[in-house]
Design a protein around this motif. Structure first.
Motif, short mmCIF file in Angstrom:
data_model
loop_
_atom_site.label_atom_id
_atom_site.label_comp_id
_atom_site.label_asym_id
_atom_site.label_seq_id
_atom_site.Cartn_x
_atom_site.Cartn_y
_atom_site.Cartn_z
N UNK A 188 0.71 -1.12 0.01
CA UNK A 188 0.13 0.10 -0.16
C UNK A 188 0.96 1.37 0.07
N UNK A 193 1.07 3.88 -3.08
CA UNK A 193 0.77 5.38 -2.83
C UNK A 193 1.82 6.13 -3.01
N UNK A 229 2.17 6.78 -6.69
CA UNK A 229 0.97 7.77 -6.96
C UNK A 229 1.38 9.28 -6.72
N UNK A 230 1.76 9.45 -5.70
CA UNK A 230 2.17 10.94 -5.11
C UNK A 230 3.30 11.39 -5.96
N UNK A 241 4.96 14.92 -5.55
CA UNK A 241 5.34 14.91 -4.06
C UNK A 241 6.11 13.67 -3.72
N UNK A 300 5.09 12.44 1.73
CA UNK A 300 3.93 11.73 1.90
C UNK A 300 3.77 10.91 3.06
N UNK A 324 4.06 12.37 6.90
CA UNK A 324 2.40 12.61 7.23
C UNK A 324 1.62 11.44 7.65
N UNK A 325 1.71 10.33 6.74
CA UNK A 325 0.87 9.18 7.24
C UNK A 325 1.36 8.48 8.44
N UNK A 355 -2.35 9.25 11.23
CA UNK A 355 -3.30 8.05 11.30
C UNK A 355 -2.60 6.48 11.25
N UNK A 356 -1.57 6.53 10.65
CA UNK A 356 -0.72 5.34 10.63
C UNK A 356 0.31 5.26 11.48
N UNK A 413 -2.11 14.02 -2.41
CA UNK A 413 -1.70 13.22 -0.87
C UNK A 413 -3.00 12.95 -0.13
N UNK A 461 -6.08 11.83 -1.45
CA UNK A 461 -6.39 10.43 -2.13
C UNK A 461 -5.47 9.31 -1.77
N UNK A 462 -4.16 9.85 -1.68
CA UNK A 462 -3.25 8.66 -1.53
C UNK A 462 -3.46 8.13 -0.23
N UNK A 463 -3.57 8.87 0.82
CA UNK A 463 -4.03 8.52 2.23
C UNK A 463 -5.18 7.82 2.19
N UNK A 512 -6.62 6.12 0.10
CA UNK A 512 -6.50 4.75 -0.40
C UNK A 512 -5.72 3.78 0.45
N UNK A 513 -4.50 4.33 1.18
CA UNK A 513 -4.04 3.47 2.34
C UNK A 513 -5.09 3.08 3.42
#
Lengths: 289, 289, 289, 289
Positions: free
Chosen positions: C180, C184, C187-188, C193, C198, C201-202, C206-207, D166, D168-170, D172-173
């Motif tokens: 994933x 991702x 994609x970014x 980006x 990216x 942040x994640x 939330x991750x 970013x 949308x990628x989030x 998606x995850x």
């Protein structure tokens, strides 16, 4: 020729009958003995060893386990009256073909992989497409038998496993064709067009080939019994293809989709139906199963 | 009949020429005017409106955007001399077909969706398979034109979008067949069997149909230029199929795999090659691209 | 307690050292003997049988084949001085766990499946998460050992294979998290980006969990060596998960995608890199590998 | 600051309330006017134009269509009293972000994309994670608003669409995490381990993060109502991610699996449940839905 035949399933019976019809002397053995009886011109024998002798022995069993049980654990290659050549015609794994090649090599028995395309009625008619790989001399020696059973023998060199790879690749394409029809019918039905009306166009024009016509007709009618090619067997073949693909380092995303779909079909009770029942998975997923 | 033809791409030129050859009077228009010239028996006209009149108008454009630009934004339906029927033969989305049906309904012009299967040479020979849906009377009126262009017209009822759904489902099956061959060849090559040797067996036996033969030959030879059916166009059709599948609530895992593979192919520079180049994705993924 | 330890890989060494540190008497065996030497407080022994005795024996080997070779083919259960309990802590197949359960049952040696989550440094610190299933009495008897090695022992009943299923499901989730992140980031990056920006942040919001932080950092830096958890081992675990899923009739489309991606990674030379290198497959597919 | 707020859905109300609480003067507009009323410290206005003025305007609408209807078709940018900056905080497509950037540029209104991570309760608490991209000066001017609404503002440069990529990628995850848990639970349950017992381990150890804890709890309890984040909205976000992935030439096989699973969920009646209901697809596929 004097030939022993191991495995009297629906395919084996048809092939043995055809050999007898073409003038060969056939001794046949099957684990449950009744299946080896009553085939015109074919003599039932009581042990696999009695069939594993003569000008050639042919094996046509359901899967790796059955073939291993009879040939390897059964110690056939340790026996005295071994055949001049062994034609392994079962649909088995590439790995087992490699193992059998090694074992036969040590025992001094030429081994030829010779799986086939065609259903039992095609076998009876002697019109199979035979995929053969193994020592040239052994294939040449077996030519009268191959000619009796097949419309054509397709040669893939001296390494037996190659014939098994070709057979598995072909069955993969067959299951993929069913899945493609299943998804396409779910799609057209979602837009008001009956799957059968759609397939009527396809299978009479750009997809006018036996695989599409036969399986397309079953899908259109949602008629999956009695099974011609059982779904459980198809699932086994996809498993074997995926294993051999991993060995060779080949990703196969379509085969992965097929694997998941076939498992889903079996979990919904369709293991013993025809492989065409894979199309029901597409119908169920759109809420119309 | 007196017919106007909008869109003189490779398909349109073949179809227009065939109509003229069969005795119809054809006025042809194309955005870049030179393409409408020099077709025996076909009169080039200067505006789309001049082609959108007569006993019938036929449109054969590259995609949704082109058709919308000419018909909707171009205001064709607001004009005075509108045709007795409009045959929309482009491969477009189900959604646009629905929109066009509504717009034509308000304008009082009968609309028939009539996409086709067949390449330019088939169009020239008048041997297309035409997939038609729309008002029975309109299709009946256009029969002489459909008969001139096609080997057969396959009817899917009165709702035009159904023909478009059938066309997209057929193209999905076509791309799926290419992917299946691509994966199967990567698999057999991983086991020492040339893709071409494998496909030779398949496409002459259980998969002996035009799609498998034509694309199989290209894959075997790894010959993707000049393109017959461009990969970018194939990717567009899969996109349209996925959109229409979502609208109808139909999951299509094979189509999803195709989408990802086609994007990968385009990201590696193959957008302008033949659709058969999708097979290169399988080769690349196993490290032999 | 008096404990024998079979398998001195990186995990086994850490666990054995920890046991000794906590006051247990540890005899250790490894196929290549040097790995069993020089661990403070641990006595190297010359045969697996010498380690398979005492209050408990622990096995921590690389895979099914290694465990089968030592325990089954090595005939450990036929020996005289068998242990009071065998803790099988390797990540092995559900099928082998079932087989071992049966074999131990016949030999009268209680068998507990107890695979772990945690890397070698976590093992050394005695902070593993241990997933245990087997006879309650046997787990209770082994509690001092489990407590020494783990932060917590998670219990999943008396049927050993359940612990192995849980371990494989956990590793599946881990590889899915990597995929994933890989997709991702591709994609970014396709939209300008950087993957690292990216993921920053994640993995801090939330991750924010160990799996995402650790593997996310490796993916962001495209740093895959030296391997913490080797990609080839990850591929093995996905294979085991898929096999056990098929046995249980469970389709797992994500696992299928992972299988294909890991094969692709290995075919491009990344088998011996860290599992995080799976993210490179996503980069390559978009033409930026 | 003097701020106008367009879109009083559950998120918008929480954010507007928070802004008022932090001392900003907020004028709020919503298509159905009652939603804009009764928020402490927030003044309801009768037209979008009255909200699109002041030191800043913020939009927080459900999707592309809603935003386009209000901003583009509604002609907001043609009005007289335009705001000093427009913060677009909706989760919209990358393509629309690009279009809005161009339109705002022509109108001379600085546009900042600033989508957020966090549910309505997080919005009320002013603890959102805000993903911002746009002109530095505009973001600096809006800092007091961003600080009031968010725990942190993550900056992704001057090109607004990057923030949308970013976001949308989030998402998606996030959906991928749910699918991974769904498949893993179907797998463990197939081997006799309750999904909740498995997730208890995972979400308290290596996957101890908000996404896994929240959605894991819902999956374990099979509790999907009332929806926190609706499945239909999640399906929309995956669609937007796939579209933007195609534009950027990025294959995303996981996203494709998610698309198919979400369609299947909606076709089985779960569109209005929580996104966690995606896990039911895995259960159904194994025959236990």
């Amino acid at each position: 020729m004097d030939v022993g035949f191991i495995g009297m399933g629906r395919m084996g019976r048809g092939m043995a009958a055809r050999l007898a019809q073409e003038g060969h002397r056939v001794r046949a053995w099957n684990r449950s003995p009744e299946a080896a009886q009553g085939i015109p011109g074919v003599t039932a024998v009581g042990t696999a060893a009695e069939a594993f002798t003569g000008d050639a022995a042919i094996s046509m069993l359901a899967d790796d386990a059955a073939l291993e049980a009879v040939v390897v654990q059964g110690g056939l290659l340790d026996g005295a009256g071994r055949p001049a050549v062994h034609l392994g015609m079962s649909t088995i794994s590439v790995a087992l073909a490699e193992r059998l090649t090694a074992i036969h090599g040590r025992a001094g028995v030429p081994y030829v992989s010779a799986p086939v395309f065609g259903r039992p009625d095609v076998a009876e008619a002697g019109k199979l497409n035979i995929v053969a790989a193994g020592p040239d001399a052994a294939i040449a020696a077996a030519a009268p038998l191959l000619d009796a059973m097949g419309a054509k023998t397709w040669r893939y060199g001296e390494e037996p496993k190659r014939a098994n790879a070709v057979k598995l690749a072909g069955n993969f394409m067959l299951v993929a064709a069913i899945e493609a029809m299943g998804e396409a019918c779910a799609f057209t039905e979602g837009h008001g067009v009956k799957g059968g009306d759609f397939l009527d166009l396809m299978t009479n024009t750009i997809f006018a080939s036996p695989v599409y016509k036969n399986y397309g007709a079953a899908i259109a009618a949602r008629r999956y019994e009695p099974p011609g090619f059982g779904l459980r067997l198809g699932a086994k073949d996809i498993r074997l293809a995926l294993q051999a693909a991993e060995t060779a380092g080949v990703p196969m995303p379509f085969a992965s989709v097929l694997r998941d779909g076939l498992i889903e079909a079996m979990s919904h009770g369709d293991a013993d139906k025809d492989l065409a029942a894979l199309a029901e998975v597409s119908a169920r997923r759109r809420g119309k199963g």
